[in-house]
Structures are given as C-alpha cells and as structure tokens.
Motif scaffolding. Structure first.
Motif, PDB file in Angstrom:
ATOM      1  N   CYS A   1       0.834  -1.203   0.000  1.00  0.00           N
ATOM      2  CA  CYS A   1       0.000   0.000   0.000  1.00  0.00           C
ATOM      3  C   CYS A   1       0.871   1.257   0.000  1.00  0.00           C
ATOM      4  O   CYS A   1       1.675   1.453   0.920  1.00  0.00           O
ATOM      5  N   PRO A   2       0.703   2.128  -0.998  1.00  0.00           N
ATOM      6  CA  PRO A   2       1.495   3.360  -1.060  1.00  0.00           C
ATOM      7  C   PRO A   2       0.892   4.497  -0.231  1.00  0.00           C
ATOM      8  O   PRO A   2       1.448   5.589  -0.195  1.00  0.00           O
TER       9      PRO A   2
ATOM     10  N   GLU B   1       1.913   0.583   5.733  1.00  0.00           N
ATOM     11  CA  GLU B   1       1.955  -0.313   6.885  1.00  0.00           C
ATOM     12  C   GLU B   1       2.645  -1.635   6.548  1.00  0.00           C
ATOM     13  O   GLU B   1       3.391  -2.187   7.356  1.00  0.00           O
ATOM     14  N   ASP B   2       2.411  -2.137   5.331  1.00  0.00           N
ATOM     15  CA  ASP B   2       2.995  -3.424   4.949  1.00  0.00           C
ATOM     16  C   ASP B   2       4.452  -3.306   4.501  1.00  0.00           C
ATOM     17  O   ASP B   2       5.058  -4.291   4.076  1.00  0.00           O
ATOM     18  N   SER B   3       5.012  -2.108   4.594  1.00  0.00           N
ATOM     19  CA  SER B   3       6.429  -1.919   4.269  1.00  0.00           C
ATOM     20  C   SER B   3       7.283  -1.791   5.530  1.00  0.00           C
ATOM     21  O   SER B   3       8.495  -1.594   5.445  1.00  0.00           O
ATOM     22  N   LYS B   4       6.635  -1.896   6.683  1.00  0.00           N
ATOM     23  CA  LYS B   4       7.359  -1.780   7.948  1.00  0.00           C
ATOM     24  C   LYS B   4       8.162  -3.048   8.220  1.00  0.00           C
ATOM     25  O   LYS B   4       7.847  -4.116   7.681  1.00  0.00           O
ATOM     26  N   PRO B   5       9.203  -2.950   9.047  1.00  0.00           N
ATOM     27  CA  PRO B   5      10.008  -4.137   9.381  1.00  0.00           C
ATOM     28  C   PRO B   5       9.133  -5.270   9.921  1.00  0.00           C
ATOM     29  O   PRO B   5       8.201  -5.035  10.687  1.00  0.00           O
ATOM     30  N   GLY B   6       9.436  -6.469   9.491  1.00  0.00           N
ATOM     31  CA  GLY B   6       8.681  -7.629   9.939  1.00  0.00           C
ATOM     32  C   GLY B   6       7.444  -7.919   9.111  1.00  0.00           C
ATOM     33  O   GLY B   6       6.741  -8.892   9.365  1.00  0.00           O
ATOM     34  N   LYS B   7       7.165  -7.064   8.104  1.00  0.00           N
ATOM     35  CA  LYS B   7       5.972  -7.271   7.281  1.00  0.00           C
ATOM     36  C   LYS B   7       6.335  -7.415   5.803  1.00  0.00           C
ATOM     37  O   LYS B   7       5.579  -7.018   4.924  1.00  0.00           O
TER      38      LYS B   7
ATOM     39  N   ARG C   1       6.323  -9.928   3.917  1.00  0.00           N
ATOM     40  CA  ARG C   1       5.433 -10.789   3.139  1.00  0.00           C
ATOM     41  C   ARG C   1       3.977 -10.326   3.165  1.00  0.00           C
ATOM     42  O   ARG C   1       3.086 -11.036   2.704  1.00  0.00           O
ATOM     43  N   ARG C   2       3.733  -9.147   3.724  1.00  0.00           N
ATOM     44  CA  ARG C   2       2.374  -8.610   3.782  1.00  0.00           C
ATOM     45  C   ARG C   2       2.107  -7.697   2.589  1.00  0.00           C
ATOM     46  O   ARG C   2       2.958  -6.895   2.204  1.00  0.00           O
ATOM     47  N   TYR C   3       0.922  -7.827   2.019  1.00  0.00           N
ATOM     48  CA  TYR C   3       0.482  -6.969   0.918  1.00  0.00           C
ATOM     49  C   TYR C   3      -0.961  -6.572   1.219  1.00  0.00           C
ATOM     50  O   TYR C   3      -1.883  -7.356   0.997  1.00  0.00           O
ATOM     51  N   TYR C   4      -1.148  -5.361   1.729  1.00  0.00           N
ATOM     52  CA  TYR C   4      -2.469  -4.963   2.204  1.00  0.00           C
ATOM     53  C   TYR C   4      -3.367  -4.365   1.114  1.00  0.00           C
ATOM     54  O   TYR C   4      -4.578  -4.317   1.279  1.00  0.00           O
ATOM     55  N   LEU C   5      -2.769  -3.899   0.034  1.00  0.00           N
ATOM     56  CA  LEU C   5      -3.573  -3.248  -1.004  1.00  0.00           C
ATOM     57  C   LEU C   5      -4.048  -4.270  -2.030  1.00  0.00           C
ATOM     58  O   LEU C   5      -3.253  -5.006  -2.601  1.00  0.00           O
ATOM     59  N   SER C   6      -5.353  -4.296  -2.248  1.00  0.00           N
ATOM     60  CA  SER C   6      -5.950  -5.215  -3.219  1.00  0.00           C
ATOM     61  C   SER C   6      -6.421  -4.430  -4.437  1.00  0.00           C
ATOM     62  O   SER C   6      -7.120  -3.423  -4.305  1.00  0.00           O
ATOM     63  N   LEU C   7      -6.036  -4.902  -5.623  1.00  0.00           N
ATOM     64  CA  LEU C   7      -6.444  -4.281  -6.884  1.00  0.00           C
ATOM     65  C   LEU C   7      -7.318  -5.268  -7.647  1.00  0.00           C
ATOM     66  O   LEU C   7      -6.878  -6.388  -7.925  1.00  0.00           O
TER      67      LEU C   7
ATOM     68  N   CYS D   1      -7.356  -0.908   0.474  1.00  0.00           N
ATOM     69  CA  CYS D   1      -6.326  -1.313   1.427  1.00  0.00           C
ATOM     70  C   CYS D   1      -7.037  -1.902   2.638  1.00  0.00           C
ATOM     71  O   CYS D   1      -7.894  -1.249   3.241  1.00  0.00           O
ATOM     72  N   TRP D   2      -6.663  -3.108   2.999  1.00  0.00           N
ATOM     73  CA  TRP D   2      -7.331  -3.791   4.102  1.00  0.00           C
ATOM     74  C   TRP D   2      -6.821  -3.321   5.460  1.00  0.00           C
ATOM     75  O   TRP D   2      -7.352  -3.746   6.491  1.00  0.00           O
ATOM     76  N   PHE D   3      -5.846  -2.419   5.458  1.00  0.00           N
ATOM     77  CA  PHE D   3      -5.364  -1.873   6.730  1.00  0.00           C
ATOM     78  C   PHE D   3      -5.887  -0.457   6.956  1.00  0.00           C
ATOM     79  O   PHE D   3      -6.570  -0.183   7.932  1.00  0.00           O
ATOM     80  N   CYS D   4      -5.577   0.446   6.017  1.00  0.00           N
ATOM     81  CA  CYS D   4      -5.992   1.845   6.207  1.00  0.00           C
ATOM     82  C   CYS D   4      -7.382   2.129   5.642  1.00  0.00           C
ATOM     83  O   CYS D   4      -7.920   3.222   5.829  1.00  0.00           O
ATOM     84  N   LYS D   5      -7.960   1.141   4.911  1.00  0.00           N
ATOM     85  CA  LYS D   5      -9.318   1.230   4.359  1.00  0.00           C
ATOM     86  C   LYS D   5      -9.453   2.230   3.211  1.00  0.00           C
ATOM     87  O   LYS D   5     -10.575   2.537   2.796  1.00  0.00           O
ATOM     88  N   GLU D   6      -8.342   2.743   2.695  1.00  0.00           N
ATOM     89  CA  GLU D   6      -8.422   3.618   1.517  1.00  0.00           C
ATOM     90  C   GLU D   6      -8.958   2.783   0.360  1.00  0.00           C
ATOM     91  O   GLU D   6      -8.521   1.655   0.132  1.00  0.00           O
TER      92      GLU D   6
END
Length: 225
Positions: free
Chosen positions: A30-31, A35-41, A43-49, A58-63
C-alpha cells in the motif's frame, strides 16, 4: 473503457505480490499507509487491486475507490483532472497491446483462431470489449503456465548445480514471449511460504534427480598364511 488499475500500479512502481499476478485480485504494497512496508511485514500486501472492476482497497488503512481515485491519490491531483485526462484519449485494452508474436504464441497455446477484431469492433463494440477481456484472460493463463515452467527450470538448475545454464534458458524464453519471467520466479523461490504448485514442481525434480552412485565396498582380502 476504464484504465487498467494493475498497469497503473506498475507504472507508478508499486511492489506487486508475484503470486497474485494472474488472479483477478492482485495484491501489492500500500502506497498510502505504508503499513505493509514496515520491518517484519515483508510478506504482507495490504492493497488489493481488482483487475476486473478496476477498483482498489487497502485492508489496513481502508483507503478505497475506483481507478481514477487511485491515480489521483498516487499523483496527488484532483480526481476530476484525472477523468479529463482520460476522456481526451482512447483507452487501449491491454489485449490490444499484445504483439503479433504474442498473439501467435497464444493461438498455438489455445488452439483457437483469432476473430476479425476490426469487423467485430464495428459491428458490436460491447461484444468486442468482452471478447478482448476473454482474450486477455487467456494470455494471463498462458503467462501463468510460462511462470510455472520457468520455476521448474529454476529448480532443476539449482538441484543439478547447473543454475546458470537454466537461468539463461529462462532469459531466452523471456525474449521469445516478450514478457518477464525470471524476476517473478526468483521472488517466489525466495519466499518462505510458496504456492502449492511449487511444492509439486520441487517433488517432481527430486524424484528424477540423478542420484550419485556409491562405490562398491572393497572385498576383504584373504588372510595370509
């Protein structure tokens, strides 16, 4: 026709999950919230296209929103300006960007002849666009098959210690199909959690990998005397 939201993401350098490239729902970093670019994440990809409806969430920030809002957020310009930009030019369907060589490869893969696109477009534009969607889906399926074949070659190269030879074969295939393969299969191989089909490929290679021949034990000599 709306712009291709996945293509827009690629143009803006968003990091896409290689596992999801051939799916309707494509995942990427998510640009907006990062959140998914933070250390420890990693393998996380929160933005769905959604490549069918051209929407994002985005399943984290809800944008969320449509492709025009997506572009406006990425470029920090009003959404209306984005709409005006695309009204002034004809949107090219991604299937229309395929080269003659890629079309030939797809015909050979599916065994289906292409229709007369020009005639279809003039006769029924809606049907023409639906047909292009199906054609593009077939191309994505073809690329998925090519990705799996490339991954298989990568594993063969690693298991048989002929890595560079198979890397060159993959690069040669990239040139033939005019589409990248190596980067995505290396990304998949580097992930701790891989798709199920990779396990099948690795087991298959393990079964047929040449086993070293053990030397025969030396026979004990006869005692002297």
């Amino acid at each position: 026709m709306l712009p291709d939201i996945v293509g827009i993401a690629e143009q803006h350098g968003l990091q896409i999950n290689p596992y999801s490239r051939s799916r309707e729902e494509v995942a990427c970093k998510c640009p907006f919230c990062h959140e998914d670019s933070k250390p420890g994440k990693k393998r996380r990809y929160y933005l769905s296209l959604n490549s069918k409806d051209q929407v994002f969430k985005c399943w984290f920030c809800k944008e969320s929103g449509g492709v025009f809002r997506f572009i406006s957020l990425l470029e920090n310009i009003p959404e209306e300006n984005v709409k005006q930009r695309f009204r002034k030019r004809r949107i090219v369907h991604p299937a229309e960007r395929l080269s003659q060589n890629q079309r030939r490869l797809l015909r050979e893969h599916t065994g289906v002849r292409e229709p007369n696109w020009k005639q279809m477009r003039e006769r029924d534009f809606s049907y023409y666009m639906r047909s292009l969607d199906l054609f593009w889906d077939s191309w994505k399926e073809f690329l998925m098959k090519e990705q799996r074949d490339a991954y298989f070659q990568l594993i063969v190269g690693i298991k048989t210690c002929t890595y560079q030879n198979y890397i060159e074969k993959i690069r040669q295939r990239e040139r033939e199909i005019e589409s990248p393969l190596l980067e995505s299969v290396l990304q998949i191989y580097s992930c701790a959690s891989r798709p199920k089909w990779t396990e099948v490929a690795e087991r298959f290679v393990d079964q047929f990998k040449t086993k070293p021949v053990s030397p025969e034990p030396k026979k004990a000599g006869r005692d002297g005397g």
